[in-house]
Design an enzyme around this catalytic site. Sequence first.
Site, short mmCIF file in Angstrom:
data_model
loop_
_atom_site.label_atom_id
_atom_site.label_comp_id
_atom_site.label_asym_id
_atom_site.label_seq_id
_atom_site.Cartn_x
_atom_site.Cartn_y
_atom_site.Cartn_z
N GLU A 195 -52.32 24.65 -44.24
CA GLU A 195 -51.60 25.21 -44.97
C GLU A 195 -51.33 24.51 -46.31
OE1 GLU A 195 -48.26 27.80 -43.35
OE2 GLU A 195 -48.59 26.52 -41.84
N LYS A 240 -40.07 9.81 -26.28
CA LYS A 240 -38.80 9.95 -25.90
C LYS A 240 -38.42 11.32 -25.81
CE LYS A 240 -33.88 8.64 -24.91
NZ LYS A 240 -32.99 7.68 -25.11
N THR A 245 -34.14 2.53 -24.86
CA THR A 245 -35.07 3.78 -24.88
C THR A 245 -35.35 4.51 -26.20
OG1 THR A 245 -33.55 5.45 -23.75
CG2 THR A 245 -34.87 4.14 -22.06
N ASP A 246 -34.23 4.09 -26.92
CA ASP A 246 -34.14 4.84 -28.13
C ASP A 246 -35.19 4.65 -29.07
OD1 ASP A 246 -31.68 6.39 -27.50
OD2 ASP A 246 -30.33 5.52 -28.89
N THR A 303 -29.96 0.12 -23.09
CA THR A 303 -28.93 0.57 -21.79
C THR A 303 -29.29 -0.24 -20.77
OG1 THR A 303 -29.02 2.61 -23.17
CG2 THR A 303 -28.67 2.64 -20.82
N TYR A 323 -20.78 4.04 -22.23
CA TYR A 323 -21.34 2.47 -21.90
C TYR A 323 -21.57 1.80 -23.18
CZ TYR A 323 -26.21 4.04 -22.82
OH TYR A 323 -27.21 4.41 -23.41
#
Length: 350
Positions: free
Chosen positions: A305, A188, A115-116, A36, A49
């Site tokens: 568990e 993120k 950033t992903d 980005t 974008y």
Amino acid sequence: MLPLGAGLMAAAPASADVGQDVARLPRVLVLATGGTIAGKADPRSAIGYDAGSTTGQQLVDAVPGVERLAHLQVEQIANIPSQDMNHKVWFRLVERINKAFAQHEADAVVITHGTDTMEETAFFLDTVLHHEQPVVMTGAMRPGSAISADGPANIYEAVKVAAHPQARGRGVLVVLNDTIHAAHWVSKADSTALQTFVSRNAGPVGIVDPAAVRFYGPARARLSLPLPSGTDLPPVDVIYAHADMDGRQIDDAIRAGVKGIVIAGMGDGNVSAPALQALDRAVAAGLVVVRSSRVGDGFVNRDVEVDDDAHHFVASYDLNPQKARLLLQLLLAGGVKDAVAVQHVFAFGY
């Protein structure tokens, strides 16, 4: 681990940047990969974008005053949206960073990235790079053509952190929105907000602004594994647990020939009874199964568990599914396939 704010270590005031002898500025290699931060607006929507539309050199040229922080050399490693990030780009980054430090081309590296998948790239690099020199990743939540684009400030602050002497020995750092994160903890947490990154279970390691860099205490111990030989990583699938889950996806993964499965489990890594039976089939087929959690915060401990000892599963502890997948891939690539040995690395880092 020191609590947030303990052992505060501050940089010199901003005036030191202005008066610094230019000949003595650190050398920072900027490696651009797209994302980005390198995006341009698209008319398909008010916030649409296209990522990876601007070069790294154009990004750096648009940052006022960054030349007073360091001598910058910019190289384009890739120019892709980070949803397309892959291990081939990671291997190229490692090769270039190793060469830059081995041949004394640079004192630090800054990587611009979407950033992903930034947390995954940061974790991978942090695990396989073994240098004292700083490696800092940055990106943006808004493209450069947006109103109040955050990319230029993030690049400026990433270079400022990379050039700071107290950044040495801290592994790969992620710098966005005035905050410094360690690769092991960063994640993120928001799809659109500027303050998208958090450090799960630990908190950020410092803050930065145009005036100063401040770290919250000394460097922390981190994972360290060799870069696998060859050009590929063993296939490992992340399978998301949910209500009314059966074993189809797990059985499909076994038939597809994956070498490991990471479960993004419910709560502290739980799955339904049918899924648990399918995971037993995966272990019987020779796969390594790691239980992580879809929750986001908290640890997945052994034998709570789920009887991990009986099922021969691995608990991810503090690693989220995407980072657990990478660690398992690196271990499998290095020949570590026994669940007990894999668990030891997840628990103790070696």
